[in-house]
Design a protein around this motif. Structure first.
Motif, PDB file in Angstrom:
ATOM      1  N   MET A 133       0.811  -1.210   0.000  1.00  0.00           N
ATOM      2  CA  MET A 133       0.000   0.000   0.000  1.00  0.00           C
ATOM      3  C   MET A 133       0.846   1.263   0.000  1.00  0.00           C
ATOM      4  SD  MET A 133      -3.291  -0.049   2.352  1.00  0.00           S
ATOM      5  CE  MET A 133      -3.654   1.662   2.146  1.00  0.00           C
ATOM      6  N   ALA A 162      -1.918  15.068  12.950  1.00  0.00           N
ATOM      7  CA  ALA A 162      -2.476  16.041  12.008  1.00  0.00           C
ATOM      8  C   ALA A 162      -2.267  17.460  12.513  1.00  0.00           C
ATOM      9  CB  ALA A 162      -3.962  15.764  11.780  1.00  0.00           C
ATOM     10  N   LEU A 201       0.074  10.580   4.804  1.00  0.00           N
ATOM     11  CA  LEU A 201      -0.404  10.091   6.090  1.00  0.00           C
ATOM     12  C   LEU A 201      -0.629   8.585   6.113  1.00  0.00           C
ATOM     13  CD1 LEU A 201      -2.813  13.002   6.984  1.00  0.00           C
ATOM     14  CD2 LEU A 201      -0.955  12.177   8.421  1.00  0.00           C
ATOM     15  N   ILE A 202      -0.928   8.002   4.950  1.00  0.00           N
ATOM     16  CA  ILE A 202      -1.256   6.570   4.953  1.00  0.00           C
ATOM     17  C   ILE A 202      -0.135   5.718   5.568  1.00  0.00           C
ATOM     18  CG2 ILE A 202      -1.650   4.575   3.461  1.00  0.00           C
ATOM     19  CD1 ILE A 202      -3.497   6.345   1.813  1.00  0.00           C
ATOM     20  N   ILE A 206      -9.375   5.172   3.391  1.00  0.00           N
ATOM     21  CA  ILE A 206      -8.625   4.258   2.523  1.00  0.00           C
ATOM     22  C   ILE A 206      -8.101   3.078   3.340  1.00  0.00           C
ATOM     23  CG2 ILE A 206      -6.572   3.994   1.102  1.00  0.00           C
ATOM     24  CD1 ILE A 206      -6.917   6.971   0.321  1.00  0.00           C
ATOM     25  N   ILE A 207      -7.478   3.401   4.477  1.00  0.00           N
ATOM     26  CA  ILE A 207      -6.935   2.335   5.317  1.00  0.00           C
ATOM     27  C   ILE A 207      -8.054   1.436   5.826  1.00  0.00           C
ATOM     28  CG2 ILE A 207      -5.832   1.899   7.542  1.00  0.00           C
ATOM     29  CD1 ILE A 207      -4.103   4.349   6.990  1.00  0.00           C
ATOM     30  N   LEU A 249      -6.525  13.686   6.347  1.00  0.00           N
ATOM     31  CA  LEU A 249      -6.350  12.622   7.336  1.00  0.00           C
ATOM     32  C   LEU A 249      -7.513  11.641   7.278  1.00  0.00           C
ATOM     33  CD1 LEU A 249      -5.203  11.362   9.978  1.00  0.00           C
ATOM     34  CD2 LEU A 249      -6.576  13.024  11.196  1.00  0.00           C
ATOM     35  N   PHE A 250      -8.740  12.169   7.186  1.00  0.00           N
ATOM     36  CA  PHE A 250      -9.886  11.273   7.167  1.00  0.00           C
ATOM     37  C   PHE A 250      -9.965  10.508   5.853  1.00  0.00           C
ATOM     38  CE2 PHE A 250     -11.061  13.690  10.890  1.00  0.00           C
ATOM     39  CZ  PHE A 250     -11.550  12.689  11.704  1.00  0.00           C
ATOM     40  N   THR A 251      -9.570  11.144   4.755  1.00  0.00           N
ATOM     41  CA  THR A 251      -9.502  10.394   3.503  1.00  0.00           C
ATOM     42  C   THR A 251      -8.535   9.227   3.665  1.00  0.00           C
ATOM     43  OG1 THR A 251      -9.864  12.462   2.315  1.00  0.00           O
ATOM     44  CG2 THR A 251      -9.130  10.586   1.020  1.00  0.00           C
ATOM     45  N   ALA A 252      -7.402   9.501   4.284  1.00  0.00           N
ATOM     46  CA  ALA A 252      -6.418   8.436   4.505  1.00  0.00           C
ATOM     47  C   ALA A 252      -7.014   7.332   5.376  1.00  0.00           C
ATOM     48  CB  ALA A 252      -5.162   9.008   5.157  1.00  0.00           C
ATOM     49  N   LEU A 253      -7.752   7.725   6.405  1.00  0.00           N
ATOM     50  CA  LEU A 253      -8.353   6.719   7.291  1.00  0.00           C
ATOM     51  C   LEU A 253      -9.391   5.877   6.549  1.00  0.00           C
ATOM     52  CD1 LEU A 253      -8.749   8.709  10.628  1.00  0.00           C
ATOM     53  CD2 LEU A 253      -7.353   6.680  10.270  1.00  0.00           C
ATOM     54  N   LEU A 261      -1.208  15.166   1.226  1.00  0.00           N
ATOM     55  CA  LEU A 261      -1.235  14.801   2.639  1.00  0.00           C
ATOM     56  C   LEU A 261      -1.846  13.423   2.856  1.00  0.00           C
ATOM     57  CD1 LEU A 261      -2.297  18.185   4.267  1.00  0.00           C
ATOM     58  CD2 LEU A 261      -0.087  17.046   4.436  1.00  0.00           C
ATOM     59  N   THR A 262      -2.886  13.107   2.064  1.00  0.00           N
ATOM     60  CA  THR A 262      -3.520  11.799   2.220  1.00  0.00           C
ATOM     61  C   THR A 262      -2.485  10.687   2.071  1.00  0.00           C
ATOM     62  OG1 THR A 262      -5.616  12.617   1.390  1.00  0.00           O
ATOM     63  CG2 THR A 262      -5.275  10.257   1.283  1.00  0.00           C
ATOM     64  N   ILE A 273       0.063   6.427   9.372  1.00  0.00           N
ATOM     65  CA  ILE A 273      -1.014   5.813  10.150  1.00  0.00           C
ATOM     66  C   ILE A 273      -0.824   4.309  10.234  1.00  0.00           C
ATOM     67  CG2 ILE A 273      -3.503   5.448  10.288  1.00  0.00           C
ATOM     68  CD1 ILE A 273      -3.876   8.045   8.742  1.00  0.00           C
ATOM     69  N   LEU A 274      -0.457   3.708   9.093  1.00  0.00           N
ATOM     70  CA  LEU A 274      -0.272   2.257   9.094  1.00  0.00           C
ATOM     71  C   LEU A 274       0.818   1.842  10.061  1.00  0.00           C
ATOM     72  CD1 LEU A 274      -0.688   1.188   5.387  1.00  0.00           C
ATOM     73  CD2 LEU A 274      -2.104   0.585   7.335  1.00  0.00           C
TER      74      LEU A 274
END
Ligand SMILES: Nc1ncnc2c1ncn2[C@@H]1O[C@H](COP(=O)(O)OP(=O)(O)O)[C@@H](O)[C@H]1O
Ligand SMILES: [Mg+2]
Lengths: 249, 251, 188
Positions: free
Chosen positions: B4, B208, B163-164, C27-28, C21-25, B159-160, B167-168
């Motif tokens: 990912m 964030a 951040l992935i 997706i995850i 951030l929420f878009t990323a969440l 940013l998306t 976060i992972l």
């Protein structure tokens, strides 16, 4: 006139926490100032006031005698802040792109952005890694990247918030050398740390924070003997001098 | 989950990798439309063979292709089977299976062909385009669109994907920490999700905030230096080929 | 005047980061599945994070966040559940749920309490949002797959019911715990 000054600076968070209270601090041009204090003593909050990221509940910050609220962009260009966690400061997909972020925000022409990026990367010795992904860098390299990102804004004052956290020995040496080089090239340095043994030998001045207040301010060799009262580890052993407090040989 | 973070981009130095992102997105659109308009057998054959050449040209590994296909193989199969049996029409002569209609099979095959084109084109695009170029191209296309702040959208895309992996990573650490404290013994799923999600949200919200501060410290502004695009003759050639394919299918 | 514009600019930046951030969440969330003690269908967390997005970001930014998610997928980035992507997914059998995310996030964003925290109101908003989500997803599934109504309900709703209930419960607890702090930060 001090290059940077705070008067009665106080910050109360909405939950009632008084993070800093009545801070009066004068920083002179070209100084190397170390700010020490235990966790939660308000060092980070103070740093974030110095370039206007936080708005004071009371008091003011002055840059070259002018309140920074007058021109916040100017303040942010002049006062570079290197965050404690370099991960949160990295916004680019590649090293070069990350350094370009600041100058692009200033809407500089493309050619000038490229030039500034080249210079800044060369200054910290990361030119070879320009096309790498920032996440593939080592801890020390990430910090250097964060520094390059700040240098691209051409600041006069650079604040380092706990720059040695999470670094191994070579990492600390790398970053320390970089900071000293920046000081030599005329930058005013504010370094926040509680690891005095790594850097104090190079400082002109030591300031101690405790429970949101500025409790000691003076020459390192005079302030150092009071640090234990305020929850900072005394780095000197018997008979040692402040000059011994460095990780550089 | 490791793949990912790579997001299917495969770094090589080929014509397709160097291609201008804006033209690439245009090609993506043309092929997707072509897939929609295709009706005859050769309407599928031409785009598919062009895409096949593109994969060879981009030196994309076929294992990736197969991995992509895995998800869709089943759907395609089901659609073919369901359609073959349910769509009324002429029975197929000499067919060992009763109830299969010619129309049914051809509908199923068309569906599969369409899916395959869309799949291959998005694989070629994502496999050869680093996120940066992709984001810049999107930004460029949004410039004339009213009410859409293109700089903000570009920042959000950036940013998306920034951040992935972050976060992972923290998610994985948290899972390990909880597994070592035997979270799997908890039977109540509400509790389990709570233990999983609460620290995740807590940490990522903090992160964030830090990122927002760090961006502000570097004078974040939506009025900013715009990317300079470069596109060469070969890039236009690629677009021309895509256009040709599109019109071939359309006519 | 200058104060005010910097304040609103930094507010916009903050919301931009949160939306990303929420878009990323979301997706995850499509990659995380938790097995349930009842039923064969594991919980996928994508729609859960869409609910959270609505609760936390409200209508405008929540919608932006989900719209970004769908657009990224439409353009071919592997962001949909299980790492899939593209128009084929968006207009395939499960496409109704994906478009339903837009309904879910906007209804939760509009209906949920925005000033004072009210768990009851948040719950109602979440339930309404889920009704809209499945109200879009199931008929779409029926239309694309020729399954017929009974089949569509059986495949597209019934197995998810335990998961829906759990997700709504956790989402409302989460809102109660985090929203006060979150709103404090985001108005600072
Ligand atoms: N967003 C916040 N809301 C409430 N309190 C905060 C916030 N950020 C920091 N604080 C509090 O302010 C005080 C000073 O924090 P900080 O400056 O981060 O300390 P240091 O950097 O010296 O470790 C601490 O008591 C901390 O809990
Ligand atoms: Mg700190």
């Amino acid at each position: 006139m001090p290059i940077l000054e705070t008067r009665d600076l106080t910050h109360v968070f909405p939950d009632g926490t008084v993070a800093i209270e009545d801070i009066d601090l004068k920083v002179n041009e070209g100084e190397f100032l170390v700010i020490a204090g235990p966790n939660g003593s308000g060092k980070t909050v103070l740093a974030r006031h110095l370039n206007g990221l936080l708005k004071p509940t009371r008091g003011q910050v002055f840059l070259n005698g002018e309140p920074i609220s007058k021109n916040i962009i100017e303040a942010r260009k002049n006062v570079g802040l290197v965050f404690q966690d370099p991960e949160s400061q990295i916004v680019g997909q590649t090293v070069a792109e990350d350094v370009a972020f600041g100058p692009e925000n200033l809407n500089l022409p493309v050619a000038q952005v490229e030039m500034v990026v080249k210079e800044s990367l060369a200054a910290v010795g990361l030119s070879q890694l320009a096309t790498r992904s920032p996440h593939a860098l080592s801890g020390g390299e990430k910090r250097k990247l964060a520094i390059a990102g700040i240098l691209a804004m051409k600041p006069k004052i650079i604040i380092f918030d706990e720059p040695f956290t999470g670094l191994d020995y070579p990492g600390v040496v790398q970053v320390l050398k970089e900071i000293l080089r920046l000081h030599k090239t005329g930058h005013t340095i504010l370094l926040i740390t509680h690891e005095l043994e790594k850097v104090l030998a190079h400082a002109d001045r030591l300031v101690i924070m405790h429970k949101g207040r500025l409790v000691a301010d003076g020459k390192p060799e005079s302030v150092i003997y009071r640090v234990e009262e305020y929850g900072v580890r005394m780095p000197l052993r018997d008979g040692e001098k402040v000059e011994a407090l460095t990780w550089l040989k | 989950m490791a793949e990912m973070t790579l997001f299917h981009y495969i770094h090589k130095n080929t014509v397709l990798h160097r291609m201008d992102g804006r033209l690439k997105l245009a090609c993506l659109l043309l092929f997707s439309l072509a897939a929609g308009f295709a009706s005859e057998f050769h309407d599928y054959l031409v785009p598919l063979s062009v895409l096949f050449c593109a994969i060879l040209l981009a030196k994309l590994p076929f294992t990736t292709l197969l991995r992509e296909m895995r998800f869709f193989g089943l759907i395609i199969l089901i659609v073919i089977v369901v359609n073959s049996f349910t769509i009324p029409g002429d029975p197929i002569a000499n067919s060992p299976l009763a109830g299969i209609s010619q129309q049914g099979v051809s509908t199923g095959l068309r569906f599969a062909g369409r899916l395959l084109i869309v799949l291959l084109v998005s694989m070629v695009i994502t496999g050869t385009t680093p996120l940066m170029k992709f984001r810049d191209a999107v930004e460029w296309y949004l410039r004339p669109v009213p009410f859409v702040p293109e700089a903000r959208v570009a920042t959000m895309i950036n940013l998306t994907f920034l951040l992935i992996p972050v976060i992972l990573d923290s998610f994985r650490e948290m899972m390990d920490a909880q597994n070592s404290r035997c979270v799997q013994l908890r039977k109540n799923p509400v509790k389990r999700i709570k233990f999983l999600v609460f620290p995740l949200i807590d940490q990522t919200l903090r992160r964030a905030d830090e990122i927002a501060y760090a961006m502000e410290a570097r004078c974040y502004s939506e009025i900013r230096t715009r990317t300079a695009f470069k596109c060469g003759k070969i890039d236009w050639l690629m677009l021309a080929i895509s256009l040709a394919v599109f019109f071939f299918v359309l006519l | 005047m200058a104060e005010k514009t910097t304040a609103s600019r930094s507010m916009n930046l903050r919301m931009t980061v949160y939306a990303a951030l929420f878009t990323a969440l979301i997706i995850i969330g499509g990659y995380i599945s938790i097995p349930l003690p009842v039923g064969p269908v594991p919980i996928v967390l994508a729609d859960f994070f869409v609910m959270i997005t609505g609760l936390f970001l409200g209508f405008k930014w929540g919608l932006a966040s989900v719209a970004l998610y769908l657009s990224l997928g439409a353009l071919g980035l592997p962001v949909f559940a299980g790492g899939r992507s593209g128009l084929a997914v968006l207009f395939g059998p499960t496409g109704g749920y994906l478009f339903g995310y837009l309904l879910l996030v906007s209804s939760v964003g509009l209906l949920a309490s925005n000033r004072k925290e009210s768990t009851v109101r948040n719950l109602m908003a979440l339930i309404a949002g889920n009704i809209l989500l499945y109200g879009a997803g199931v008929p779409w599934l029926k239309a694309v797959t020729n399954l017929g109504w009974a089949g569509a309900w059986a495949a597209g709703l019934i197995p998810f019911i335990p998961g829906i209930i759990i997700k709504i419960a956790v989402a409302s607890i989460l809102a109660r715990v985090f929203l006060p702090r979150f709103k404090e930060i985001s108005v600072q």
